[in-house]
Design an enzyme around this catalytic site. Structure first.
Site, PDB file in Angstrom:
ATOM      1  N   HIS A 566       0.825  -1.223   0.000  1.00 43.63           N
ATOM      2  CA  HIS A 566       0.000   0.000   0.000  1.00 43.63           C
ATOM      3  C   HIS A 566       0.861   1.278   0.000  1.00 43.63           C
ATOM      4  O   HIS A 566       2.005   1.233  -0.417  1.00 43.63           O
ATOM      5  CB  HIS A 566      -1.000  -0.027   1.152  1.00 43.63           C
ATOM      6  CG  HIS A 566      -1.767  -1.317   1.198  1.00 43.63           C
ATOM      7  ND1 HIS A 566      -2.863  -1.549   0.399  1.00 43.63           N
ATOM      8  CD2 HIS A 566      -1.545  -2.475   1.884  1.00 43.63           C
ATOM      9  CE1 HIS A 566      -3.288  -2.785   0.619  1.00 43.63           C
ATOM     10  NE2 HIS A 566      -2.515  -3.372   1.506  1.00 43.63           N
ATOM     11  N   GLU A 581      -2.218   0.194   7.638  1.00 41.06           N
ATOM     12  CA  GLU A 581      -1.373  -0.882   7.137  1.00 41.06           C
ATOM     13  C   GLU A 581      -0.151  -0.324   6.417  1.00 41.06           C
ATOM     14  O   GLU A 581       0.951  -0.848   6.535  1.00 41.06           O
ATOM     15  CB  GLU A 581      -2.202  -1.765   6.192  1.00 41.06           C
ATOM     16  CG  GLU A 581      -1.432  -2.967   5.668  1.00 41.06           C
ATOM     17  CD  GLU A 581      -2.258  -3.814   4.702  1.00 41.06           C
ATOM     18  OE1 GLU A 581      -3.456  -3.526   4.521  1.00 41.06           O
ATOM     19  OE2 GLU A 581      -1.678  -4.747   4.120  1.00 41.06           O
ATOM     20  N   HIS A 634       2.778  -7.042   4.605  1.00 40.94           N
ATOM     21  CA  HIS A 634       1.414  -6.529   4.817  1.00 40.94           C
ATOM     22  C   HIS A 634       0.952  -6.772   6.244  1.00 40.94           C
ATOM     23  O   HIS A 634       1.558  -7.530   6.984  1.00 40.94           O
ATOM     24  CB  HIS A 634       0.442  -7.255   3.871  1.00 40.94           C
ATOM     25  CG  HIS A 634       0.592  -6.844   2.437  1.00 40.94           C
ATOM     26  ND1 HIS A 634      -0.310  -6.045   1.795  1.00 40.94           N
ATOM     27  CD2 HIS A 634       1.559  -7.121   1.528  1.00 40.94           C
ATOM     28  CE1 HIS A 634       0.089  -5.844   0.553  1.00 40.94           C
ATOM     29  NE2 HIS A 634       1.222  -6.487   0.356  1.00 40.94           N
ATOM     30  N   GLU A 699       1.552 -11.652   5.797  1.00 40.14           N
ATOM     31  CA  GLU A 699       0.582 -10.892   6.589  1.00 40.14           C
ATOM     32  C   GLU A 699       0.994 -11.093   8.046  1.00 40.14           C
ATOM     33  O   GLU A 699       0.735 -12.143   8.649  1.00 40.14           O
ATOM     34  CB  GLU A 699      -0.842 -11.401   6.342  1.00 40.14           C
ATOM     35  CG  GLU A 699      -1.371 -11.126   4.943  1.00 40.14           C
ATOM     36  CD  GLU A 699      -1.839  -9.678   4.749  1.00 40.14           C
ATOM     37  OE1 GLU A 699      -1.774  -8.878   5.715  1.00 40.14           O
ATOM     38  OE2 GLU A 699      -2.273  -9.358   3.621  1.00 40.14           O
TER      39      GLU A 699
END
Lengths: 736, 169
Positions: A566, A581, A634, A699
């Protein structure tokens, strides 16, 4: 014949009698309910001419009324605590206290008992009657709340309904924006009810809702009511508050400034000017015109002010100031949202717009700050001069024929500026030189696409060469003499001045700058032996960037591409307390970089700042490397706050190296941060699917889980996660 | 005895007539037929999708199915999978591939996360691919192919039923 008719007539008569009888007293199917008790039997209700009558003596008994029959007046008297009700036989009038109501039947004597219309009577006594149409139930209720007052809050942004205690309420949707309807259950108005809202703009009215016990309050205004229809009602102790949108209170002239005062956030009005007569228009979105005391404004330059609701959907309030010719206003930003301040600015004049082959020159009588920018398609340079007017000699359009400029246009733009548009052959760079003489200010805008600078940066085993231009230019890179010479050919440049010759460093042995022809300039780099070079700039760019490496990346070398997820306008997931995030991903990625940069040969980050980079671009950056591993960082989210743990993804089509990389990283990470192990999963994620190397997406933890969000917010946890991922990456290389 | 049998026969005959009329009635008035379908919703941990049965009208089957999916699960242990405000703009099915165009809210109102994104995508994909005529689903936003929904999944490709994400009994 006649004999045969007789039974027929008898039948008709019978039917008529029966019908009349039932019509008069067909009241068996209604129910009167008081205190949850069916009091039908006692009251013996009759329905006559649409009126429900009940036996007066029973009614007096049930509702504790004093009953008296005054024979000589043929009048029935019923007394409650404070109210006296009188009805005369054969009169439709019912006197309740000092009010009179008309009933359809009046008082009736049926078989020696007095029957009275019960609805007007009980309502007169202050009871509320609800009629359930389907079951024909009349429910008699005592009011549960008394409304005492309706008034404005001090800031006039709320209407407050004061009542003994809160009762259920609902906002009725009306199609008319000037009308606001609120229904309050089981409510009555106090005898001392005060309406402090009704004035020349607002009118408050109360109605009973038919067949229900709710009291309907309608507020009608001359203007649309600034009420958020989707429910801006809040409850306080014994009060309802209806919140309104902001309105303006006053427009004043103070401290030589125009001030618009509101009762709330007036937002950011759009400003523009209209001619004949000169007017300043201010459009305020989401502001409503209500009652507004326009005082005579003792302001210089301002002849008149008008305020109107310019549009209802969207809601826009328009303030128009009629002002003297050549007067302009600027907003002064004072940080107050309910007080907007404007000051006058003097008009500047534009003189002597000329050009030569490479520059545009103009003069003004006051100092201005030109806003200069270029636009594409077609290529043009725009110069905005605020609060400026053209003097007589300035043409609307002026044809020019040179290599750079096609024509020059000028116009009055948005009524507060002069816009000079220079139509260009191609986008170029520009510089402005300002000077003053005889009280005039001269501005020279130099159109050029020159070389601003050439940099050489020498690193451990690379040398970067950058050519910085004033504007974007087309270029080509050519290799000569088996790559010993690299030539950068650039289109549309001015002569490159001598002093741009950079200090020679690293792999660059010499630089030759030459003008090839009218169009093309050449920068020739004489290079020492290098192993590899790549171009890092795009097709047409302001900075042409080359990178030379003095050694090839050998098979088995350790190259890591770290991809922080992101960034920029894409925050990724956002935790319940607001942690994003993009921030977590970047910080962990930077920490991984710190941790592994000394232990591997090369580390690349796809982003190092809070900036949006498309997934495609991330993949492109990774695929420029011929060797390496790709690790995307992430933080996770789901709709449930209890989702938790760590998971690692690889692409479904990926080979064993990706799986081994995922296992190494995932194992270290789960051990290192100790959260729930959600496992290694395969899915078609963009970056891992399209990169041509072992690739994983990690993640770390769930931002949507408050506990894990608080962990992710700490430096310690991020460091632990980064080091664990780093250890996993190094383990992968060591196994190789 | 004789009378009894006669009345029984009459009753049966009457029943047949009534049934026939009511069946015929359906086709006469083209009342939408209903069908039991599966909707896939995320479990509490967002590890798996779990099917929930629902009865929908078949007049506009796929719209009805998606609209039920959007309205969320009845079972409190399951979660919603689609962010609020999303509308289905168009569904085109050709050669086993369903192109489903959603409004921008599918991206704008999404809560993010790889897991959140997977749950959204596969709840749509698995729900639609339960029908024999749909093998794969291409998700579009306002009619356009998009790179991704929430920054992870590659939405430039179409997806088929994913067995692994469905919880095994």
């Amino acid at each position: 014949m006649r004999q045969k008719l007789i039974p027929f007539f008898v039948l008709i008569l019978l039917i008529t009698i029966l019908f009349t009888y039932f019509n008069n007293s067909k009241a068996q199917d209604i129910n009167i309910i008081y205190n949850n008790e069916n009091v039908n039997e006692k009251l013996d209700p009759l329905e006559i001419e649409g009126e429900i009558l009940v036996r007066a003596s029973s009614l007096a008994e049930i509702f504790d009324l004093e009953l008296r029959w005054i024979h000589h007046l043929n009048t029935l008297e019923l007394k409650a605590d404070e109210i006296e009700i009188k009805m005369m036989q054969h009169s439709p009038l019912m006197q309740i206290g000092n009010q009179t109501r008309v009933t359809s039947t009046g008082l009736l004597d049926i078989e020696g008992s007095k029957y009275i219309p019960f609805q007007p009577l009980l309502e007169g006594l202050g009871f509320l009657i609800e009629f359930e149409v389907e079951d024909k139930n009349f429910k008699i209720n005592q009011p549960s709340t008394v409304i005492q007052e309706i008034r404005w809050a001090d800031d006039k942004q709320e209407i407050i309904v004061e009542m003994d205690e809160l009762s259920p309420y609902r906002i009725k949707n009306t199609a008319e924006p000037e009308k606001l309807v609120l229904e309050i259950e089981d409510a009555v108005l106090s005898d001392e009810f005060e309406d402090n809202v009704s004035d020349k703009n607002f009118y408050v009215r109360f109605n009973r809702v038919e067949n229900e016990t709710a009291l309907q309050m309608s507020i009608v205004s001359r203007y649309p009511i600034p009420f958020h229809r989707d429910g801006n009602v809040s409850e306080g102790e014994g009060r309802l508050k209806l919140s309104f949108l902001p309105t303006i209170d006053n427009i004043i002239w103070q401290d030589n400034r125009l001030q618009i005062l509101g009762n709330g956030d007036l937002g950011d009005p759009e400003m523009f000017y209209l001619d004949n007569p000169q007017r300043l228009v201010l459009d305020f979105p989401q502001v409503m015109v209500t009652e507004f005391e326009k005082e005579a404004l003792e302001a210089p330059f301002i002849d008149d002010i008008s305020v109107s609701q310019f549009s209802h959907d969207p809601l826009i309030m328009r303030v128009v100031l009629e002002i003297e010719e050549d007067k302009y206003f600027n907003r002064v930003y004072n940080g107050e949202k309910d007080r907007l301040v404007f000051q006058t600015v003097e008009e500047t004049r534009l003189y002597n717009l000329t050009q030569d082959s490479r520059s545009i020159i103009f003069e003004t009588d006051r100092e201005v700050a030109p806003d200069i920018f270029t636009l594409q398609d077609p290529a043009r340079l725009v110069v905005d001069l605020f609060n400026t007017e053209r003097s007589k000699g300035i043409p609307d359009q002026k044809a020019v024929k040179n290599d750079l400029v096609k024509q020059i246009r000028t116009s009055r733009f948005q009524d507060d500026r002069v816009r000079i548009v220079v139509d260009l052959e191609d986008i170029t760079g520009f510089n402005m030189i300002q000077s003053s003489r005889n009280g005039f200010f001269q501005y020279e805008i130099m159109l050029s696409n020159g070389v601003r600078d050439i940099f050489i940066e020498d690193g451990d085993n690379y040398t970067d060469v950058q050519v910085a231009l004033e504007g974007k230019a087309r270029y080509e890179i050519e290799e000569h003499r088996a790559g010993q010479e690299i030539e950068i050919i650039i289109w549309g440049l001015d002569d490159i001045p001598e002093q741009t010759q950079p200090e020679l460093k690293g792999l660059v042995n010499d630089i030759e700058i030459t003008q090839l022809d009218d169009e093309r300039s050449s920068i020739l780099l004489h290079m020492d032996d290098y192993k590899d070079f790549e171009v890092n700039s795009i097709e047409k760019d302001e900075i042409i960037s080359l990178s030379f490496s003095d050694r090839e990346i050998a098979a088995g070398e350790r190259v890591v591409i770290i991809d922080p997820g992101h960034g920029g306008f894409d925050p990724g997931a956002v935790g319940p307390s607001g942690l994003t995030e993009k921030e977590v991903a970047l910080d962990i990625s930077l920490k991984i970089y710190e941790f592994i940069s000394d232990r591997v040969d090369d580390v690349v980050l796809t982003r190092t700042e809070d900036k949006f980079i498309s997934l495609r671009e991330r993949v492109r950056m990774a695929n420029q490397k011929e060797e390496g591993v790709f690790v995307s960082i992430h933080a996770n989210a789901s709709t449930r706050s209890n989702s938790e743990g760590t998971e690692t993804f690889i692409a479904p089509n990926s080979g064993t190296p990706s799986l081994i990389l995922a296992r190494d990283i995932h194992k270290e990470l789960v051990a290192g941060i100790g959260l729930t192990n959600r496992g290694i999963k395969r899915d078609n994620f963009y970056v891992i699917r399209n990169t041509e190397m072992p690739a994983v997406l990690v993640e770390v933890a769930f931002l949507s889980n408050p506990h894990e969000e608080s962990l992710l917010s700490t430096d310690r946890f991020r460091q632990d996660a980064a080091e664990a991922i780093g250890r996993g990456i190094i383990k992968y290389f060591e196994e190789d | 005895m004789e009378v009894n049998r006669l009345s029984k026969t009459a009753a049966v005959f009457f029943l047949i007539i009534i049934t026939a009329i009511s069946f015929a009635g359906c086709s006469w008035f083209r009342e939408p037929v209903e069908q039991e379908i599966k909707l896939y919703f995320p479990d509490q941990e967002a590890q798996f999708l779990i099917p929930e049965n629902r009865i929908v009208k078949t007049d506009e089957l796929y719209y009805n199915v998606l609209s039920e999916l959007f309205s969320g699960p009845e079972d409190e242990n399951l979660s919603v999978s689609i962010p609020p405000g999303v509308e289905v703009e168009e569904i085109n099915i050709q050669g086993g591939r369903a192109e489903v165009s959603f409004s921008r809210e599918l991206i704008d109102n999404h809560w993010g996360g790889s897991t959140g994104e997977r749950m959204t995508v596969y709840s749509i994909v698995n729900t639609l691919t339960q029908f024999d005529e749909i093998d794969t689903v291409q998700i579009l936003i306002e009619g356009q192919v998009v790179e991704t929904l929430a920054g992870h999944m590659d939405l430039t490709i179409s997806f088929g039923f994913l067995e692994d994400i469905v919880q095994k009994d």
